[in-house]
Design a protein around this motif. Structure first.
Motif, PDB file in Angstrom:
ATOM      1  N   TRP A   1       0.862  -1.209  -0.361  1.00 39.92           N
ATOM      2  CA  TRP A   1       0.503   0.137  -0.203  1.00 39.92           C
ATOM      3  C   TRP A   1       0.734   1.204  -0.165  1.00 39.92           C
ATOM      4  O   TRP A   1       2.237   1.060   0.090  1.00 39.92           O
ATOM      5  CB  TRP A   1      -1.359  -0.332   0.891  1.00 39.92           C
ATOM      6  CG  TRP A   1      -0.508   0.164   2.826  1.00 39.92           C
ATOM      7  CD1 TRP A   1       0.587  -1.495   3.229  1.00 39.92           C
ATOM      8  CD2 TRP A   1      -0.229   0.872   3.474  1.00 39.92           C
ATOM      9  NE1 TRP A   1       0.701  -0.493   3.936  1.00 39.92           N
ATOM     10  CE2 TRP A   1       1.089   0.567   4.690  1.00 39.92           C
ATOM     11  CE3 TRP A   1      -0.985   2.560   3.360  1.00 39.92           C
ATOM     12  CZ2 TRP A   1       0.601   1.621   6.009  1.00 39.92           C
ATOM     13  CZ3 TRP A   1      -0.613   3.265   4.407  1.00 39.92           C
ATOM     14  CH2 TRP A   1       0.112   2.914   5.995  1.00 39.92           C
ATOM     15  N   THR A   2       0.396   2.348  -0.448  1.00 39.39           N
ATOM     16  CA  THR A   2       1.277   4.127  -0.258  1.00 39.39           C
ATOM     17  C   THR A   2       0.080   4.519   0.701  1.00 39.39           C
ATOM     18  O   THR A   2      -0.593   4.884   0.473  1.00 39.39           O
ATOM     19  CB  THR A   2       0.909   4.055  -2.093  1.00 39.39           C
ATOM     20  OG1 THR A   2       1.199   3.462  -2.634  1.00 39.39           O
ATOM     21  CG2 THR A   2       1.614   5.574  -2.012  1.00 39.39           C
ATOM     22  N   PRO A   3       1.698   4.579   2.009  1.00 39.61           N
ATOM     23  CA  PRO A   3       1.027   6.346   2.867  1.00 39.61           C
ATOM     24  C   PRO A   3       1.272   7.118   2.284  1.00 39.61           C
ATOM     25  O   PRO A   3       1.799   7.452   1.540  1.00 39.61           O
ATOM     26  CB  PRO A   3       1.728   5.642   3.721  1.00 39.61           C
ATOM     27  CG  PRO A   3       2.647   4.523   3.270  1.00 39.61           C
ATOM     28  CD  PRO A   3       3.008   4.620   1.793  1.00 39.61           C
ATOM     29  N   VAL A   4       0.231   8.509   2.850  1.00 44.04           N
ATOM     30  CA  VAL A   4      -0.086   9.372   1.493  1.00 44.04           C
ATOM     31  C   VAL A   4       0.981   9.952   2.583  1.00 44.04           C
ATOM     32  O   VAL A   4       1.778  11.557   1.721  1.00 44.04           O
ATOM     33  CB  VAL A   4      -1.059  10.227   2.131  1.00 44.04           C
ATOM     34  CG1 VAL A   4      -2.562   9.421   1.376  1.00 44.04           C
ATOM     35  CG2 VAL A   4      -1.308  10.028   3.658  1.00 44.04           C
ATOM     36  N   LEU A   5       2.188   9.477   3.639  1.00 40.47           N
ATOM     37  CA  LEU A   5       3.076  10.592   4.613  1.00 40.47           C
ATOM     38  C   LEU A   5       4.430  10.186   3.124  1.00 40.47           C
ATOM     39  O   LEU A   5       5.183  10.957   3.696  1.00 40.47           O
ATOM     40  CB  LEU A   5       3.049  10.313   5.259  1.00 40.47           C
ATOM     41  CG  LEU A   5       1.492  11.647   6.370  1.00 40.47           C
ATOM     42  CD1 LEU A   5       1.782  10.852   7.603  1.00 40.47           C
ATOM     43  CD2 LEU A   5       1.742  13.094   6.060  1.00 40.47           C
ATOM     44  N   THR A   6       4.566   9.037   2.520  1.00 36.45           N
ATOM     45  CA  THR A   6       5.610   8.891   1.965  1.00 36.45           C
ATOM     46  C   THR A   6       6.897   9.796   1.588  1.00 36.45           C
ATOM     47  O   THR A   6       7.935   9.975   1.969  1.00 36.45           O
ATOM     48  CB  THR A   6       5.615   7.639   0.909  1.00 36.45           C
ATOM     49  OG1 THR A   6       5.021   6.445   1.647  1.00 36.45           O
ATOM     50  CG2 THR A   6       6.841   6.893   0.469  1.00 36.45           C
ATOM     51  N   PRO A   7       6.317  11.009   0.610  1.00 34.45           N
ATOM     52  CA  PRO A   7       7.078  11.849   0.293  1.00 34.45           C
ATOM     53  C   PRO A   7       7.509  12.737   1.258  1.00 34.45           C
ATOM     54  O   PRO A   7       8.555  13.092   1.489  1.00 34.45           O
ATOM     55  CB  PRO A   7       6.472  12.747   0.144  1.00 34.45           C
ATOM     56  CG  PRO A   7       5.160  11.966  -1.047  1.00 34.45           C
ATOM     57  CD  PRO A   7       4.805  11.344   0.126  1.00 34.45           C
ATOM     58  N   TRP A   8       7.248  12.603   2.253  1.00 30.19           N
ATOM     59  CA  TRP A   8       6.958  13.572   4.137  1.00 30.19           C
ATOM     60  C   TRP A   8       8.672  12.751   4.836  1.00 30.19           C
ATOM     61  O   TRP A   8       8.926  13.373   5.673  1.00 30.19           O
ATOM     62  CB  TRP A   8       6.011  14.208   4.498  1.00 30.19           C
ATOM     63  CG  TRP A   8       5.230  14.977   3.424  1.00 30.19           C
ATOM     64  CD1 TRP A   8       3.999  14.626   3.308  1.00 30.19           C
ATOM     65  CD2 TRP A   8       5.561  15.856   3.006  1.00 30.19           C
ATOM     66  NE1 TRP A   8       3.741  15.363   2.078  1.00 30.19           N
ATOM     67  CE2 TRP A   8       4.428  16.865   2.803  1.00 30.19           C
ATOM     68  CE3 TRP A   8       6.305  17.265   3.082  1.00 30.19           C
ATOM     69  CZ2 TRP A   8       4.770  17.921   1.730  1.00 30.19           C
ATOM     70  CZ3 TRP A   8       6.456  18.595   2.939  1.00 30.19           C
ATOM     71  CH2 TRP A   8       5.689  18.726   2.062  1.00 30.19           C
ATOM     72  N   LEU A   9       8.675  11.310   4.596  1.00 32.07           N
ATOM     73  CA  LEU A   9       9.277  10.338   5.366  1.00 32.07           C
ATOM     74  C   LEU A   9      10.430  10.014   5.239  1.00 32.07           C
ATOM     75  O   LEU A   9      11.656   9.214   5.216  1.00 32.07           O
ATOM     76  CB  LEU A   9       8.007   9.849   5.992  1.00 32.07           C
ATOM     77  CG  LEU A   9       7.231   9.697   6.948  1.00 32.07           C
ATOM     78  CD1 LEU A   9       5.598   8.941   6.915  1.00 32.07           C
ATOM     79  CD2 LEU A   9       7.656   9.701   8.447  1.00 32.07           C
ATOM     80  N   ARG A  10      10.644  10.630   3.305  1.00 31.92           N
ATOM     81  CA  ARG A  10      11.776   9.708   2.594  1.00 31.92           C
ATOM     82  C   ARG A  10      12.356  10.678   1.765  1.00 31.92           C
ATOM     83  O   ARG A  10      11.380  11.249   1.047  1.00 31.92           O
ATOM     84  CB  ARG A  10      11.063   8.762   1.988  1.00 31.92           C
ATOM     85  CG  ARG A  10      11.027   7.486   2.639  1.00 31.92           C
ATOM     86  CD  ARG A  10       9.855   5.732   1.865  1.00 31.92           C
ATOM     87  NE  ARG A  10       9.769   4.906   2.581  1.00 31.92           N
ATOM     88  CZ  ARG A  10       9.150   3.761   2.277  1.00 31.92           C
ATOM     89  NH1 ARG A  10       9.373   3.663   0.650  1.00 31.92           N
ATOM     90  NH2 ARG A  10       8.508   3.491   3.121  1.00 31.92           N
ATOM     91  N   GLU A  11      13.759  10.992   1.459  1.00 34.99           N
ATOM     92  CA  GLU A  11      14.248  11.748   1.513  1.00 34.99           C
ATOM     93  C   GLU A  11      13.741  11.310  -0.485  1.00 34.99           C
ATOM     94  O   GLU A  11      14.033  10.479  -1.271  1.00 34.99           O
ATOM     95  CB  GLU A  11      15.686  12.104   1.079  1.00 34.99           C
ATOM     96  CG  GLU A  11      15.440  12.617   2.220  1.00 34.99           C
ATOM     97  CD  GLU A  11      17.840  13.252   2.026  1.00 34.99           C
ATOM     98  OE1 GLU A  11      17.969  12.272   2.806  1.00 34.99           O
ATOM     99  OE2 GLU A  11      17.883  13.908   1.724  1.00 34.99           O
TER     100      GLU A  11
END
Ligand code: IDP
Ligand code: MG
Length: 161
Positions: free
Chosen positions: A151-161
């Motif tokens: 699944w794709t957490p919506v926060l991914t861009p804020w947690l990974r560089e």
């Protein structure tokens, strides 16, 4: 910028985290899960599970010659465990080990799971893979096909560089 972002988002590792039977009995499952959630890891598998002696021995096969091995197997099979697969960017395996703290809870720092919640090494309430290779191996060992969720957490861009 965008291709770079997508490429780095793809660099993921997995770690196998397990609340041992003492953690389940003591009612700290929620606390432990919460620490990994708050760190920003992505949960991809979760189950309560009574493991067999064979599975425990396979999981800890590198420790087979240690004097504490039989007691370790008794401990791990003494009640249900909570099996978890967590995913994150490169470094997630080492990062999880930091959250868990040293094998001997006396040596584990404050604010680590073992430092906060456990005392003897033989009741250190949680397991975490020690390398990305073992993360993969242990997740494959403890989870069957179909038990893991992509699944794709919506926060991914804020947690990974
Ligand atoms: P780890 O869990 O921090 O990776 P390992 O050395 O892989 O530590 O050992 C696996 C587990 O075996 C430990 O978490 C602990 O439950 C148990 N164990 C390790 N060393 C001892 C010991 O000296 N006495 C009793 N149990 C031990
Ligand atoms: Mg280990």
């Amino acid at each position: 910028f965008l291709p770079h972002l997508i490429a780095s988002l793809e660099q993921v590792d997995q770690t196998y985290i397990m609340v041992k039977p003492d953690g389940v009995q003591r009612g700290v499952v929620g606390d432990i899960i919460s620490r990994f959630e708050k760190k920003g890891f992505k949960l991809t598998g979760l189950k309560l599970y009574q493991c067999s002696k064979d599975l425990a021995e396979e999981h800890y096969k590198d420790l087979k010659l240690k004097s504490f091995f039989p007691k370790l197997i008794d401990y791990i099979t003494s009640g249900p465990v909570v099996c978890m697969a967590w995913e994150g960017c490169f470094g997630v395996v080492a990062s999880a080990r930091k959250l868990i703290g040293a094998t001997d809870p006396l040596q584990a720092g404050p604010d680590t799971i073992r430092g906060d919640l456990a005392v003897p090494t033989g009741r250190n309430i949680v397991h975490g893979s020690d390398s990305p290779e073992n993360g993969k191996r242990e997740i494959a060992l403890w989870f069957k096909e179909g038990e893991l969720c992509e699944w794709t957490p919506v926060l991914t861009p804020w947690l990974r560089e």
